[in-house]
Scaffold this active site. Structure first.
Site, PDB file in Angstrom:
ATOM      1  N   ASP A 190      46.170  43.380  46.809  1.00 33.72           N
ATOM      2  CA  ASP A 190      45.568  44.016  45.642  1.00 33.72           C
ATOM      3  C   ASP A 190      46.237  45.367  45.385  1.00 33.72           C
ATOM      4  OD1 ASP A 190      43.920  43.806  43.456  1.00 33.72           O
ATOM      5  OD2 ASP A 190      42.066  44.348  44.477  1.00 33.72           O
ATOM      6  N   HIS A 215      41.490  38.238  36.403  1.00 32.31           N
ATOM      7  CA  HIS A 215      40.573  38.736  37.436  1.00 32.31           C
ATOM      8  C   HIS A 215      39.192  38.155  37.144  1.00 32.31           C
ATOM      9  CE1 HIS A 215      43.593  41.832  38.266  1.00 32.31           C
ATOM     10  NE2 HIS A 215      42.876  42.269  39.280  1.00 32.31           N
ATOM     11  N   HIS A 225      49.417  39.155  43.818  1.00 34.10           N
ATOM     12  CA  HIS A 225      48.377  40.013  43.220  1.00 34.10           C
ATOM     13  C   HIS A 225      48.526  41.425  43.777  1.00 34.10           C
ATOM     14  CE1 HIS A 225      44.271  40.195  41.209  1.00 34.10           C
ATOM     15  NE2 HIS A 225      44.468  41.418  41.685  1.00 34.10           N
ATOM     16  N   HIS A 253      48.830  45.538  42.302  1.00 33.12           N
ATOM     17  CA  HIS A 253      48.814  46.480  41.178  1.00 33.12           C
ATOM     18  C   HIS A 253      49.835  47.591  41.395  1.00 33.12           C
ATOM     19  CE1 HIS A 253      45.169  44.912  39.135  1.00 33.12           C
ATOM     20  NE2 HIS A 253      44.896  44.461  40.351  1.00 33.12           N
ATOM     21  N   ASP A 291      50.007  50.458  39.951  1.00 30.18           N
ATOM     22  CA  ASP A 291      49.380  51.779  40.015  1.00 30.18           C
ATOM     23  C   ASP A 291      48.466  51.936  41.229  1.00 30.18           C
ATOM     24  OD1 ASP A 291      47.848  49.818  38.726  1.00 30.18           O
ATOM     25  OD2 ASP A 291      46.656  51.282  37.619  1.00 30.18           O
ATOM     26  N   GLU A 316      34.934  38.593  41.089  1.00 24.81           N
ATOM     27  CA  GLU A 316      35.006  39.721  42.030  1.00 24.81           C
ATOM     28  C   GLU A 316      33.812  40.644  41.758  1.00 24.81           C
ATOM     29  OE1 GLU A 316      38.085  42.481  41.079  1.00 24.81           O
ATOM     30  OE2 GLU A 316      38.081  43.458  43.029  1.00 24.81           O
TER      31      GLU A 316
HETATM   32 ZN   LIG Z   1      43.418  43.190  41.190  1.00 25.89          ZN
END
Ligand SMILES: [Zn+2]
Length: 428
Positions: free
Chosen positions: A362, A281, A97, A99, A101, A284
């Site tokens: 993350d 996702h 997991h 990202h 960006d 969260e």
């Molecule tokens: Zn995420």
């Protein structure tokens, strides 16, 4: 947000980055790291040194990039990692997991912004890294403002390829053998790139990084909550079209509240109908009901975060029974206030219940952590031994979306290396 000066300094305490306001002293930096250690210093039970081991007064003003270590005191044993950081860095790991960006190098962000003529809050990489850190996020907007900055510089094929390529090198240096990077290609189409162009650049960068490091790198295409149903469908079709060129799954990301996963069930159905794995996702920014939709309405094979699963004990049991893996990002959850402290993260409960849990960052940039940091925090705050961390790492290889024909060999290699690592470095 351009023109805003960074208001935090990034410093390091016991090899962990923390942010403190300008003008803070060393004691404040230690308190940002760990209350118990700050108390120990105040009580004279522990002392503070710089990176060379020279004593530092607790009232010393800090500068960006300062390194402090806390030494001695009865409470040190409880609060300082028992497992050397280097042992965790060299532990074979998989990250599921992450990202694209959210994981740029600060220096690269500054360079790409200069090339694009975009203004940034700072051009100094250390100050920029501090500004990008979201541990002071008061609301979702603070968080999303950071992503507007990174995606702003990811509008050319060269920039995207570079970001992907460097990310593979960075995770490889962190002891990561396998990584799934995720991104919504629509975020990079403002400068005229097509979504296919974005995929091609991303995949080129990953492949180049993989060839040079040996770390296997794959892609997860994200649709974004808040997008139209048609846009989500376009992402699902894109993911399917690239399934034989590096894409291993389809995902739904971004703000959960008010954007139900079930709204996008057709996009998930498209991916599943074309035999592509799906993750989502959930749990969260919204509660267990979000996880229920991800699993039962969208057919999620894994869950991104799943932090609030414990709020629904029956669903929690189902997740354990069906062996649905959680992509847990503990530090990110603390930063976005989903949990109050790392030590209170429900990952410990989920692990005890036998749910397959994995550790992830993350976002390396916005969360200001490496995967090794997450393992070190799990050791320190959850009391997990090296053997337990190796078992959690093994889980990540087991539940990776890499095709089984390739994954089987990777798992075999990782299993051997993990048990050798644990026997070499003891049962700390
Ligand atoms: Zn995420």
């Amino acid at each position: 947000m351009s023109g805003t000066m960074p208001h935090d300094l990034r410093v390091f305490v016991n090899e962990r980055g923390v942010s403190v306001p300008f003008g803070s002293d060393a004691a404040t930096a230690v308190r940002a790291f760990d209350d118990a250690l700050a108390d120990a210093i105040a009580a004279g039970e522990a002392r503070l040194t710089d990176s060379r081991g020279l004593p530092v007064d607790a009232t010393t003003p800090v500068h960006g990039g300062a390194i402090f270590r806390v030494i001695g005191g009865r409470r040190e044993a409880a609060a300082v990692p028992q497992i050397p950081w280097e042992v965790l860095r060299t532990l074979p790991k998989a990250e599921l997991h992450l990202h694209l960006d959210g994981s740029l190098r600060p220096g690269t962000l500054a360079e790409l912004a200069a090339q694009a003529g975009t203004s940034l809050p700072s051009t100094d990489p250390a100050a920029l890294a501090a500004w990008m850190l979201v541990d002071d996020a008061k609301q979702l907007e603070d968080y999303l403002a950071r992503f507007a900055i990174t995606t702003g510089v990811m509008q050319t094929a060269d920039a995207i390829e570079r970001v992907a390529y460097e990310l593979v090198h960075d995770v490889a240096a962190d002891g990561t053998w396998y990584v799934e990077t995720r991104y919504a290609p629509s975020l990079s189409t403002r400068g005229g790139l097509s979504m296919d162009d974005v995929m091609a650049a991303w995949w080129r960068g990953l492949q180049r990084g993989e060839r040079e490091t040996g770390t296997i790198a794959r892609m997860i295409v994200c649709a974004l909550r808040g997008d139209s149903v048609a846009m989500a469908q376009a992402h699902a079709e894109l993911a399917v079209a690239w399934a034989d060129r590096g894409v291993v799954a389809f995902d739904l990301a971004a703000g959960e509240a008010g954007n139900r996963a079930s709204k996008y069930r057709e996009a998930f159905a498209h991916a599943s109908a074309h035999d592509l794995a799906v993750t989502c996702h959930a749990g969260e920014g919204w509660g267990a009901a979000s996880i229920r939709e991800a699993i039962h309405d969208c057919g999620a094979n894994r869950i991104g975060h799943g932090t609030r699963l414990h709020e629904d004990p029956e669903l929690e049991r189902y997740v354990a029974d069906r062996r649905i893996a959680l992509e847990v990002c503990p530090t990110s959850n603390v930063q976005t206030r989903v949990v109050s402290r790392f030590a209170e993260h429900p990952i410990k409960r989920y692990h005890a219940l036998g749910i397959p849990v994995t550790l992830n960052t993350d976002n390396r940039l916005m969360s200001g952590v490496t995967l090794t940091d997450e393992y070190a925090s799990a050791a320190r705050h959850l009391g997990w031994s090296l053997a337990t961390l190796a078992e959690v790492s093994k889980t990540a290889f087991d539940v990776a979306f890499l095709p089984w024909s390739e994954r089987r060999a990777l798992i075999a290699r990782a299993t051997d290396a993990l048990s050798a690592h644990v026997s070499t470095h003891g049962t700390a």
